[in-house]
Design a protein around this motif. Sequence first.
Motif, PDB file in Angstrom:
ATOM      1  N   ALA A   1      -9.200   3.308   9.845  1.00  0.00           N
ATOM      2  CA  ALA A   1      -9.048   3.059   8.447  1.00  0.00           C
ATOM      3  C   ALA A   1      -9.822   5.384   8.025  1.00  0.00           C
ATOM      4  N   ALA A   2     -10.957   5.566   8.474  1.00  0.00           N
ATOM      5  CA  ALA A   2     -11.474   6.404   8.254  1.00  0.00           C
ATOM      6  C   ALA A   2     -10.446   7.610   8.638  1.00  0.00           C
ATOM      7  N   VAL A   3      -9.846   8.162   9.871  1.00  0.00           N
ATOM      8  CA  VAL A   3      -8.844   8.985  10.071  1.00  0.00           C
ATOM      9  C   VAL A   3      -7.580   8.395   9.139  1.00  0.00           C
ATOM     10  N   SER A   4      -7.045   7.603   8.911  1.00  0.00           N
ATOM     11  CA  SER A   4      -5.994   7.298   7.685  1.00  0.00           C
ATOM     12  C   SER A   4      -6.496   8.386   6.595  1.00  0.00           C
ATOM     13  N   ARG A   5      -7.335   7.776   5.976  1.00  0.00           N
ATOM     14  CA  ARG A   5      -8.128   7.745   4.810  1.00  0.00           C
ATOM     15  C   ARG A   5      -7.567  10.147   4.702  1.00  0.00           C
ATOM     16  N   VAL A   6      -8.806  10.217   5.154  1.00  0.00           N
ATOM     17  CA  VAL A   6      -8.417  11.850   5.960  1.00  0.00           C
ATOM     18  C   VAL A   6      -6.657  11.499   6.045  1.00  0.00           C
ATOM     19  N   ALA A   7      -6.214  11.316   6.910  1.00  0.00           N
ATOM     20  CA  ALA A   7      -4.415  12.291   7.296  1.00  0.00           C
ATOM     21  C   ALA A   7      -3.705  12.045   6.023  1.00  0.00           C
ATOM     22  N   ILE A   8      -3.854  10.846   5.438  1.00  0.00           N
ATOM     23  CA  ILE A   8      -3.757  11.024   4.427  1.00  0.00           C
ATOM     24  C   ILE A   8      -3.314  11.895   2.894  1.00  0.00           C
ATOM     25  N   GLU A   9      -4.440  11.893   2.792  1.00  0.00           N
ATOM     26  CA  GLU A   9      -5.550  13.423   2.014  1.00  0.00           C
ATOM     27  C   GLU A   9      -4.168  14.779   2.285  1.00  0.00           C
TER      28      GLU A   9
ATOM     29  N   ILE B   1      -7.503  -0.203   7.877  1.00  0.00           N
ATOM     30  CA  ILE B   1      -6.689   0.669   7.351  1.00  0.00           C
ATOM     31  C   ILE B   1      -5.978   0.104   6.816  1.00  0.00           C
ATOM     32  N   LEU B   2      -5.524  -1.050   6.792  1.00  0.00           N
ATOM     33  CA  LEU B   2      -4.796  -1.863   5.922  1.00  0.00           C
ATOM     34  C   LEU B   2      -5.202  -1.381   4.440  1.00  0.00           C
ATOM     35  N   ASP B   3      -5.595  -1.957   3.508  1.00  0.00           N
ATOM     36  CA  ASP B   3      -6.820  -0.935   2.081  1.00  0.00           C
ATOM     37  C   ASP B   3      -6.112   0.842   2.171  1.00  0.00           C
ATOM     38  N   VAL B   4      -6.554   0.965   3.511  1.00  0.00           N
ATOM     39  CA  VAL B   4      -5.974   2.042   3.150  1.00  0.00           C
ATOM     40  C   VAL B   4      -4.206   2.717   2.897  1.00  0.00           C
ATOM     41  N   VAL B   5      -3.799   2.204   3.703  1.00  0.00           N
ATOM     42  CA  VAL B   5      -2.634   2.459   3.966  1.00  0.00           C
ATOM     43  C   VAL B   5      -1.975   2.210   2.496  1.00  0.00           C
ATOM     44  N   ALA B   6      -2.215   0.773   2.082  1.00  0.00           N
ATOM     45  CA  ALA B   6      -2.227   0.275   0.348  1.00  0.00           C
ATOM     46  C   ALA B   6      -1.921   0.960  -0.862  1.00  0.00           C
ATOM     47  N   GLY B   7      -3.215   1.658  -0.876  1.00  0.00           N
ATOM     48  CA  GLY B   7      -3.864   2.379  -1.757  1.00  0.00           C
ATOM     49  C   GLY B   7      -2.633   4.015  -1.777  1.00  0.00           C
ATOM     50  N   GLY B   8      -2.505   4.687  -0.194  1.00  0.00           N
ATOM     51  CA  GLY B   8      -2.366   5.312   0.164  1.00  0.00           C
ATOM     52  C   GLY B   8      -1.159   6.422  -0.555  1.00  0.00           C
ATOM     53  N   ASN B   9       0.219   4.874  -0.790  1.00  0.00           N
ATOM     54  CA  ASN B   9       1.761   5.731  -1.224  1.00  0.00           C
ATOM     55  C   ASN B   9       2.128   6.329  -0.208  1.00  0.00           C
TER      56      ASN B   9
END
Length: 287
Positions: A107-115, A133-141
């Motif tokens: 999740a943390a890596v995904s959040r940074v990657a999306i940013e 990670i699913l919550d991060v993707v759900a909010g990440g568009n």
Amino acid sequence: MLKKEMHWNLGKKMLRFPARRPMIMGVINLTPDSFSDGGKYMNPQAASDRALWMQDSGVDFIDLGAESTRPGADPVDEKEEILRLLPVLKRCRAKLTVPLSVDTYKAAVSRVAIEEGADIINDVSGGGWDPGILDVVAGGNVGYILVHSRGMPKNMQRDARYGDVVEEVFAELSNKLQRCLNVGIAKERIVCDVGFGFAKDKTHNLKLLRRLDRFLDLGRPLMIGVSRKSFLQAFAKQHGIDIEIMNTIAQTVAFFLGVEIWRVHDVSAAVAARNFLEKLWDTDLLQ
């Protein structure tokens, strides 16, 4: 052969999959221990140069991975993974126009990657190793690649036990897909991958390859990652041929069974095969 037209919503853009050719995702491993190219692209400049070359060569996406998830691999903590990933992702985002995918299950890596501009999260765990990670993707568009696997990389081959590998993988992917929908990841943002080599032996992989059309019933585009996998290596060695010949055979079979994306290491061979397949349905040839 004509396939049903599919779309993939990456947030900032909507991709349409062409009916007459596959799309190609080029792989760059930012790791010292990946089975294919470990250590070659640890330098950010070398990695970003490779990515630019891949784009110029004709790939449709580029996938950056900063932790090896091959069977038997040791885990990497999220700080180390981010340290490897960020310099390359930033350089690539500044130079490239093709969508960028980040191969991670954290999740943390995904959040940074999306940013930092990633368009796609490629999750080999299907949300199973870090549920956040699913919550991060759900909010990440962003787009999401939902991959089938069992266990963790260090011991996943212990879980390569199936009665009917095709139906069990289908059922498990279906359940994971529903879980994605339940947390708010829209269906049109998801591509599915049966996860060749992840908790599967040679026979399992061959059965899945033969029956990839079964997974069209998931209602989403399909991606495969057979490039240089051990079950193809074994055939190549047995017949004394280059592994890329086996890769191309397997990928072409997958295309005719409905697969939309090839995830590859050898871009030149894949692009040549893709262009040949497209030429088969050139309208000038059909007249």
